[in-house]
Design a protein around this motif. Structure first.
Motif, mmCIF file in Angstrom:
data_model
loop_
_atom_site.group_PDB
_atom_site.id
_atom_site.type_symbol
_atom_site.label_atom_id
_atom_site.label_comp_id
_atom_site.label_asym_id
_atom_site.label_seq_id
_atom_site.Cartn_x
_atom_site.Cartn_y
_atom_site.Cartn_z
ATOM 1 N N PRO A 170 14.253 -12.911 -0.045
ATOM 2 C CA PRO A 170 13.925 -14.291 -0.919
ATOM 3 C C PRO A 170 12.510 -14.641 -0.266
ATOM 4 O O PRO A 170 12.385 -14.508 1.062
ATOM 5 C CB PRO A 170 15.191 -14.982 -0.301
ATOM 6 N N GLY A 171 11.688 -15.334 -1.082
ATOM 7 C CA GLY A 171 10.515 -15.729 -0.606
ATOM 8 C C GLY A 171 9.269 -14.832 -0.907
ATOM 9 O O GLY A 171 8.160 -15.249 -0.682
ATOM 10 N N VAL A 172 9.441 -13.462 -0.921
ATOM 11 C CA VAL A 172 8.490 -12.495 -0.868
ATOM 12 C C VAL A 172 7.923 -12.239 -2.290
ATOM 13 O O VAL A 172 8.410 -12.564 -3.286
ATOM 14 C CB VAL A 172 8.841 -11.109 -0.314
ATOM 15 N N LYS A 173 6.551 -12.704 -2.229
ATOM 16 C CA LYS A 173 5.709 -12.526 -3.597
ATOM 17 C C LYS A 173 5.076 -10.864 -3.526
ATOM 18 O O LYS A 173 4.259 -10.863 -2.478
ATOM 19 C CB LYS A 173 4.985 -13.715 -3.680
ATOM 20 N N LEU A 174 5.602 -10.044 -4.089
ATOM 21 C CA LEU A 174 4.843 -8.711 -4.235
ATOM 22 C C LEU A 174 3.591 -8.975 -5.029
ATOM 23 O O LEU A 174 3.745 -9.023 -6.105
ATOM 24 C CB LEU A 174 5.940 -7.919 -4.434
ATOM 25 N N VAL A 175 2.510 -8.312 -4.303
ATOM 26 C CA VAL A 175 1.263 -8.165 -5.279
ATOM 27 C C VAL A 175 0.826 -6.895 -5.226
ATOM 28 O O VAL A 175 1.021 -6.158 -4.191
ATOM 29 C CB VAL A 175 0.187 -9.131 -4.996
ATOM 30 N N GLU A 176 0.138 -6.226 -6.253
ATOM 31 C CA GLU A 176 -0.192 -4.893 -6.237
ATOM 32 C C GLU A 176 -1.805 -4.838 -5.967
ATOM 33 O O GLU A 176 -2.607 -5.514 -7.014
ATOM 34 C CB GLU A 176 0.271 -4.125 -7.550
ATOM 35 N N PRO A 177 -2.514 -3.963 -5.409
ATOM 36 C CA PRO A 177 -3.798 -3.886 -5.474
ATOM 37 C C PRO A 177 -4.256 -2.995 -6.797
ATOM 38 O O PRO A 177 -3.322 -2.531 -7.514
ATOM 39 C CB PRO A 177 -4.467 -3.131 -4.419
ATOM 40 N N HIS B 288 0.764 -1.189 0.091
ATOM 41 C CA HIS B 288 -0.070 0.005 0.098
ATOM 42 C C HIS B 288 0.783 1.303 -0.145
ATOM 43 O O HIS B 288 1.728 1.408 0.698
ATOM 44 C CB HIS B 288 -0.874 -0.087 1.430
ATOM 45 N N ASP B 289 0.533 2.190 -0.835
ATOM 46 C CA ASP B 289 1.394 3.383 -1.013
ATOM 47 C C ASP B 289 0.953 4.385 0.129
ATOM 48 O O ASP B 289 -0.132 4.742 -0.147
ATOM 49 C CB ASP B 289 1.282 4.055 -2.326
ATOM 50 N N SER B 290 1.671 5.056 0.563
ATOM 51 C CA SER B 290 1.451 6.340 1.454
ATOM 52 C C SER B 290 1.302 7.297 0.594
ATOM 53 O O SER B 290 2.099 7.654 -0.283
ATOM 54 C CB SER B 290 2.411 6.285 2.562
ATOM 55 N N CYS B 291 0.016 7.965 0.940
ATOM 56 C CA CYS B 291 -0.225 9.432 -0.124
ATOM 57 C C CYS B 291 1.309 10.285 0.169
ATOM 58 O O CYS B 291 1.805 10.698 -0.790
ATOM 59 C CB CYS B 291 -1.183 10.069 0.549
ATOM 60 N N TYR B 292 1.694 10.475 1.334
ATOM 61 C CA TYR B 292 2.681 11.521 1.699
ATOM 62 C C TYR B 292 4.136 10.892 1.216
ATOM 63 O O TYR B 292 5.035 11.715 1.000
ATOM 64 C CB TYR B 292 2.731 11.721 3.116
ATOM 65 N N LEU B 293 4.117 9.720 0.883
ATOM 66 C CA LEU B 293 5.462 9.213 0.413
ATOM 67 C C LEU B 293 5.281 9.059 -1.217
ATOM 68 O O LEU B 293 6.303 9.744 -1.871
ATOM 69 C CB LEU B 293 5.827 7.700 0.918
ATOM 70 N N GLY B 294 4.220 8.715 -1.974
ATOM 71 C CA GLY B 294 4.241 8.477 -3.184
ATOM 72 C C GLY B 294 3.599 9.678 -3.737
ATOM 73 O O GLY B 294 4.475 10.592 -4.350
ATOM 74 N N ARG B 295 2.557 9.998 -3.677
ATOM 75 C CA ARG B 295 1.906 11.250 -4.539
ATOM 76 C C ARG B 295 2.631 12.462 -3.988
ATOM 77 O O ARG B 295 2.853 13.449 -4.701
ATOM 78 C CB ARG B 295 0.320 11.424 -4.253
ATOM 79 N N TYR B 296 2.982 12.450 -2.846
ATOM 80 C CA TYR B 296 3.555 13.559 -2.295
ATOM 81 C C TYR B 296 5.118 13.797 -2.748
ATOM 82 O O TYR B 296 5.569 15.010 -2.908
ATOM 83 C CB TYR B 296 3.375 13.916 -0.795
ATOM 84 N N LEU C 228 -6.966 -4.158 -0.680
ATOM 85 C CA LEU C 228 -5.655 -4.900 -0.545
ATOM 86 C C LEU C 228 -6.066 -6.340 -0.326
ATOM 87 O O LEU C 228 -5.259 -7.068 -0.897
ATOM 88 C CB LEU C 228 -4.689 -4.510 0.622
ATOM 89 N N LEU C 229 -7.137 -6.769 0.336
ATOM 90 C CA LEU C 229 -7.401 -8.192 0.675
ATOM 91 C C LEU C 229 -7.962 -8.786 -0.765
ATOM 92 O O LEU C 229 -7.636 -10.142 -0.846
ATOM 93 C CB LEU C 229 -8.559 -8.168 1.732
ATOM 94 N N ALA C 230 -8.380 -8.037 -1.670
ATOM 95 C CA ALA C 230 -8.664 -8.485 -2.923
ATOM 96 C C ALA C 230 -7.546 -9.172 -3.641
ATOM 97 O O ALA C 230 -7.747 -10.207 -4.520
ATOM 98 C CB ALA C 230 -9.367 -7.686 -3.716
ATOM 99 N N THR C 231 -6.488 -8.923 -3.317
ATOM 100 C CA THR C 231 -5.011 -9.681 -3.877
ATOM 101 C C THR C 231 -4.657 -10.929 -3.349
ATOM 102 O O THR C 231 -3.816 -11.549 -3.705
ATOM 103 C CB THR C 231 -3.913 -8.560 -3.820
#
Ligand code: SF4
Ligand code: SF4
Length: 685
Positions: free
Chosen positions: A586-593, A563-571, A629-632
Motif C-alpha cells: 500500500p502506498g507504492v506508486k510503480l512507474v516505468e521508464p 529497473h529490470d536486471s538483464c540477468y533476471l529479465g532478458r536472461y 529512471l529519473l525522468a519518471t
C-alpha cells in the motif's frame, strides 16, 4: 517464349549461383562442430513463430508488416517464377496444378495478384526508410536500394506481362477481355491494354516476361554476395538457434586436456568459430537493431554488435578461397602463417570492442534472425585471457582475489556469513534438513548496500516461517564474472567446488537475491553436476505475498521507478514477480521508464564490467540508465539485483540526487510487512 534463350539463361545464372552457393557451403563447413539437431519439434515451432510469422518484427509495426508481406510474397511468387520459367518452353504452361479456371489455379492467381501489390507497397515502405527517413541504424548502401529496385521492377514486369498475356489469350479464343476477380490486377492491366495491336501486346508480354524472369535469376545470384543472403539463410538460422537456456555460456569441454594438448582455449582464428557462428555471419541483414539497443554503442563505446558481425564476415569472405581450399593453404606447412589464421583480436577486432560488452543480451533480444553475440565475445575474451594473458588491469586483482579468497574483493571467507549477525540464521552444516538453501552470493555477503537486502530477505523468510539455511564460509563465488571475463579455467574450478558442496548437503532448492548467481546456478551448474531448483527472491516473495504468508500492511508512500536486471529479465523472463510485490504494497506508486522490461537499458555492471573500469566512451552506462529512471520523477529507484542497485546508487550519487533512494524490492516489502522498521534500516547506502 524462347526455349533456347531460356535454357541459356537458366544454365548461366543457375551455374553461377551453384558455384557461389557451393563456396559458401564449403566455407560454412570450415567452422567447428556444433550440435543443433536436437528438439526438432521445438525448432519447427520456433521457425513458424519467428521466421514465418516474424514475431520479433512486430516490435516495428510498419517495417514489420512490410517485411512480413515481402517474405510471404516471395513464397507465393516463387511458384509464379517457376510457372514463368516453364513458359519459356511452353507458352501457356501453368505447371498443370495452376491451370486457369481450376480451383487451385484461380485461387493461386488471386493470391499472386494480391501479393504482387503488397510486395510493391512493402518495397515502397523500405524505400521510404532508406531514402527519406534514412534510419541511422541501417546500412544505407546503394546495394540495398538496388535490391529494392529489382524487387519493385520484378513486380511491375509481372503485371505488365499478365495484362498483355490475358489479352493475347482472349484474342486467340475469340473472347472479350473482362474484369476477373481471380486476376484483379492482371485483368485491369488487360483492360487498359485492350486497344493495343497484337504486335504491341506481344512486345509488352516479351518485355514483361524476360524482365521478370531475368531479374529473378539476377536477384538469386546477388543474394549470397550481399547482406540479402538472409533471404536464404534466415529460416535455417532461426531453426538452428541455440535452444539451451539463453543465459548459459557453453563450457570449454575437457579444458585440462586441451591445455595438455596445447589446443587453443577460446577463439583466436576465424575458422575456430562454429559453423553456426558462420551461418550467423551470413544471416546478418545489417538492420542495426542490435546496435540500436546496445548500451555500449549508445554510450559511445567502440563496440557496435552489428559492426562486429560485419567485420568478422568481411574477413571471412576475404579469405574464402584459402579457407575452403585445404590442399592449397589449410593443411600446408604455412597454414599457421596464412593471412586468414591471424589473431582476430587486434587483427580484425579491437580488444576495446570486446571489453565494452556488458553481456546484457539486448542485441540478441532484438535481432530478428536470432544472431547471438555474448557467446562469440566471451569466446574471444577466453582467448585473450587464457592464451595471451591480456585483460584490463583491474581484472587481475579480481581474478587473484577469486583464486585466493573465493570472492572478487579479497574478503576473508570467515566474514562471508557476518551479514547475518544477530538474525539467528542457521548454517546448513547445523541444519542439514533445511528445505531451502539461501544462496547469498559475494556482493550480498560483503557489499554494505547489498547486505541490507540480504538481511531484509532473511527477515522476510523468517517472518513467513520458511525453513532455510545458508552455507556461510562454505559458499564460494559462483564464478559468473570470471566466466564472462573469459577466465573459464577459474570459473570451472569454482563451479566444481560449489557443486561438490551443494551436492554434499543434498541441496534441492535454492533461493538467491542475485540474478547473476541465479542464472549461473540454474543454467550453468547443470554442466558440472549441479541440478537444483533455483528461485529468485522476488519470485519467492511474490508467492509468499500471494499465499498470505507475508501481508504488506504499512503504507510506503513512494513513487518507485523499477529497473529490470538483464540477468533476471532478458536472461530468465522474470519481469512480473518484482512488480507484483511492489504493487501489493500500500502506498507504492510503480512507474516505468520509457525503456523497460525486455527493452530495459542495462545498468552497466554485467559481463565483468562491475570489476573493471568502463571502456572509453561519451557517457557511463549507469549514468544514462539513472537519467532514464529519473525522468519518471520517482522518490525511489527499485531493482532486484545487487549489481544494478550498486550501479544505480553510484549514478544517483554522481548526479547528487540524494533525494531518490535506491532500493531492492525486499527492502520495500520489509518496510511494509514489519512493524516499526525504521527507514534507515532498509535505506540505500
Ligand atoms: S550483450 Fe549488450 S553490451 Fe554486449 S553487444 Fe549485446 S547489446 Fe551490446
Ligand atoms: S545482428 Fe541481427 S539485429 Fe544486428 S544488424 Fe544483424 S540482423 Fe540486424
Amino acid at each position: 517464349m524462347s526455349p533456347i534463350f531460356m535454357t541459356l539463361l537458366l544454365i548461366v545464372t543457375l551455374g553461377v549461383f551453384a558455384y557461389t552457393a557451393n563456396r559458401r557451403w564449403r566455407l560454412l563447413m570450415v567452422g567447428a562442430a556444433d550440435k543443433r539437431s536436437d528438439r526438432v519439434g521445438d525448432r519447427v515451432r520456433a521457425t513458424i513463430e519467428y521466421a514465418f510469422a516474424q514475431k520479433r518484427m512486430r516490435r516495428y509495426p510498419l517495417a514489420g508488416i512490410a517485411h512480413q508481406v515481402i517474405f510471404l510474397g516471395f513464397l507465393v511468387l516463387a511458384i509464379r517464377s517457376l510457372i514463368l520459367f516453364s513458359r519459356g518452353y511452353v507458352e501457356d504452361s501453368s505447371l498443370i496444378l495452376f491451370a486457369p479456371h481450376t480451383v487451385i489455379g484461380d485461387v493461386y492467381s488471386l493470391l499472386k495478384d494480391v501479393f504482387v501489390v503488397l510486395v510493391m507497397l512493402g518495397t515502397l515502405v523500405f524505400f521510404y526508410y532508406r531514402l527519406v527517413v534514412k534510419l541511422a541504424r541501417m546500412t544505407l548502401s546503394t546495394e540495398g536500394a538496388i535490391i529494392l529496385g529489382i524487387i519493385f521492377v520484378m513486380m511491375v514486369a509481372d503485371v505488365v506481362y499478365d495484362g498483355a498475356w490475358i489479352n493475347l489469350r482472349a484474342r486467340a479464343a475469340g473472347a472479350e477481355v473482362t474484369f476477373s476477380g481471380w486476376e484483379p490486377v492482371g485483368s485491369v492491366l488487360a483492360l487498359l491494354f485492350q486497344d493495343a495491336g497484337d504486335g504491341v501486346l506481344r512486345c509488352l508480354a516479351h518485355v514483361g516476361f524476360w524482365t521478370h524472369t531475368s531479374l529473378v535469376l539476377v536477384f538469386l545470384n546477388l543474394l549470397p554476395r550481399s547482406k540479402h543472403f538472409h533471404v536464404i539463410t534466415a529460416v535455417p538460422n532461426v531453426f538452428l538457434q541455440n535452444l539451451t537456456p539463453r543465459g548459459r555460456i557453453a563450457p570449454i569441454e575437457d579444458i585440462e586436456g586441451k591445455v595438455e594438448r596445447e589446443e587453443t582455449l577460446g577463439i583466436k582464428r576465424i575458422d575456430q568459430f562454429s559453423w553456426k557462428s558462420i551461418l550467423d555471419f551470413y544471416t546478418c541483414t545489417e538492420c542495426g537493431r542490435c546496435s540500436d539497443h546496445c548500451p555500449a554503442t549508445n554510450t559511445g563505446k567502440k563496440l557496435s554488435p552489428k559492426h562486429l558481425t560485419i567485420d568478422l564476415r568481411n574477413f571471412l569472405y576475404q579469405h574464402e578461397t584459402a579457407l575452403i581450399n585445404p590442399s592449397r593453404d589449410r593443411k600446408g606447412a604455412d597454414a599457421e602463417n596464412a593471412e586468414y589464421a591471424k589473431d582476430l583480436v587486434d587483427g580484425v577486432i579491437d580488444p576495446e570492442v570486446l571489453w565494452a560488452c556488458t553481456s546484457c543480451r539486448a542485441c540478441e533480444t532484438e535481432c530478428p534472425v536470432f544472431i547471438t553475440y555474448v557467446d562469440k565475445i566471451v569466446d574471444m575474451r577466453r582467448y585473450l585471457v587464457q592464451e595471451r594473458g591480456e585483460f584490463p588491469n583491474e581484472l587481475q586483482t579480481a581474478f587473484r582475489s577469486l583464486e585466493t579468497s573465493m570472492n572478487p574483493w579479497g574478503f576473508s571467507q570467515d566474514e562471508r556469513g557476518q551479514w547475518a549477525d544477530g538474525l539467528n540464521v542457521p548454517l546448513i552444516s547445523e541444519k542439514p534438513d533445511a528445505e531451502i538453501l539461501f544462496w547469498v552470493g559475494c556482493a550480498p555477503s560483503f557489499d554494505e548496500r547489498a547486505k541490507i537486502t540480504t538481511r531484509a530477505t532473511a527477515q522476510l523468510l523468517q517472518r513467513a516461517g520458511v525453513e532455510f539455511a545458508i552455507l556461510g564460509p562454505e559458499e564460494q563465488c559462483t564464478g559468473d564474472f570470471a566466466r564472462r571475463a573469459g577466465n573459464e579455467f577459474l570459473f570451472q574450478t569454482l563451479a566444481e567446488a560449489n557443486c561438490g558442496v551443494l551436492n554434499g548437503y543434498n541441496v534441492k532448492k535454492i533461493i538467491t537475491t542475485c540474478p547473476h548467481c541465479f542464472n549461473t546456478l540454474a543454467h550453468e551448474y547443470p554442466d558440472f553436476g549441479g541440478n537444483f531448483e533455483v528461485i529468485h527472491h522476488t519470485e519467492f516473495l511474490a508467492r509468499l505475498v500471494r499465499e498470505g504468508k507475508l501481508v504488506p500492511k504499512n503504507r510506503v508512500e513512494r513513487t518507485i521507478a523499477f529497473h529490470d536486471s538483464c540477468y533476471l529479465g532478458r536472461y530468465n523472463d522474470v519481469y512480473d514477480a518484482p512488480r507484483d510485490v511492489l504493487r501489493a504494497i500500500p502506498g507504492v506508486k510503480l512507474v516505468e521508464p520509457e525503456q523497460t522490461r525486455d527493452r530495459g537499458l542495462c545498468c552497466g555492471a554485467g559481463g565483468a564490467q562491475m570489476f573493471k573500469e568502463e571502456e572509453p566512451g561519451d557517457e557511463r552506462v549507469n549514468h544514462m540508465r539513472t537519467e532514464q529512471l529519473l525522468a519518471t520523477k520517482p522518490d525511489a529507484i527499485a531493482s532486484a539485483c545487487p549489481f544494478c542497485i550498486r550501479m544505480l546508487s553510484d549514478g544517483l550519487g554522481d548526479k547528487e540526487r540524494t533525494d531518490v533512494e535506491p532500493l531492492d524490492v525486499a527492502d520495500v516489502l520489509l518496510r511494509s510487512v514489519e512493524e516499526n522498521v525504521p527507514a534507515e534500516q532498509t535505506a540505500g547506502a
